[in-house]
Enzyme design. Sequence first.
Site, PDB file in Angstrom:
ATOM      1  N   THR A 191       1.621  -5.978  -1.116  1.00  0.00           N
ATOM      2  CA  THR A 191       0.447  -5.169  -0.750  1.00  0.00           C
ATOM      3  C   THR A 191       0.694  -3.771  -1.282  1.00  0.00           C
ATOM      4  OG1 THR A 191      -0.102  -6.366   1.236  1.00  0.00           O
ATOM      5  CG2 THR A 191      -0.664  -4.041   1.232  1.00  0.00           C
ATOM      6  N   GLY A 243       3.735  -5.533   4.939  1.00  0.00           N
ATOM      7  CA  GLY A 243       4.443  -6.490   5.787  1.00  0.00           C
ATOM      8  C   GLY A 243       3.503  -7.174   6.760  1.00  0.00           C
ATOM      9  N   GLY A 245       1.055  -7.728   9.138  1.00  0.00           N
ATOM     10  CA  GLY A 245       0.074  -6.797   9.676  1.00  0.00           C
ATOM     11  C   GLY A 245      -0.099  -6.893  11.178  1.00  0.00           C
TER      12      GLY A 245
END
Length: 331
Positions: A191, A243, A245
């Site tokens: 992300t 990571g 969420g």
Amino acid sequence: MERRKFLKKSSIGTAGVFSTSLISSCQEKTKDTSALIDEAKIIKPIVVCTWNFHNATSKAWKVLNSGGNALDAIEQGVMVEEADENNQTVGVGGRPDRDGNVTLDACIMDKESNCGAVLCMQNIAHPISVARKVMEDTPHVMLAGKGAEQFAYEKGFKKANLLTEKSRQEWLEWKKTSKYETIINIENHDTIGMLAIDKNGDIAGGCTTSGMGYKYAGRVGDSPIIGAGLFVDNEIGGATATGVGEEVVRTVGSFLIVELMRQGKSPQEACEEGVKRIMAKNEGRKDFQIGFLAINKKGETGGYCVHPGFTYSQYTDEGQINHPTESFIKA
Ligand code: ASP
């Protein structure tokens, strides 16, 4: 005197900006600019992002270095990853949900705390740009699902196929067991959360993701949630997360980190405290990764994570740097 006009008058050019206190002190004595230059705290433009996305920071840096603002740098920087088919956690090429649909989440926040987000949006390659349109062209902050997609078409975005053959084949393989488990630094890797300071000293941030691979249809994590996956306060700094969420949302992670910086912590200390808060609620758990990244108004940066492996990239006028970070759980 307006800040922009002052900078012009003081003939600092575009090399940096004064802190707010110096601006007011200068308002009292605009003639004596040489003394002010000595005293001035010069803030250089800087961009940081989660992981090793050097192409993204290079792009953002080009925008900043040519005098562009932090918001444009963020949008154009993270678009590089959204367009990269090899990045399977963002944009085109992202891993699908368990039904085989790629759904994207993104948010963006500017120096005036304006923000926009899209959640669980399909068929659009650049969710960050749609998030920006939500921020700038609607009275809302978040648009989700079909509504977000419809809004994107209305704004001229084209329909795109987000599921690459590679991601499709991997999903078909996954379906043989259909076991949902996050793999540290793999499934939740990549992300992109980005934070930038421009030549005016203003901060902006963005975060974009396809979320956890093989998630339930409709699942949304932290990344498009202002305060969780991203938060910017132009007076203080910004923070972003990568990571799992679900864990970041529980502590409103990025907001927490900015608030810790407001209380005087450095970006590094704030990120460490952010991870510790999460781990305090997860005693004994070792099965998830989270990485936090933060920047303050002075351009200081910090990062910290649960497991070893999280890094962040930085670009300033000194060039490109890659920062490995310390972790809560040691190798
Ligand atoms: N934070 C993202 C989410 O939970 C995943 C990631 O960072 O890869 O959706």
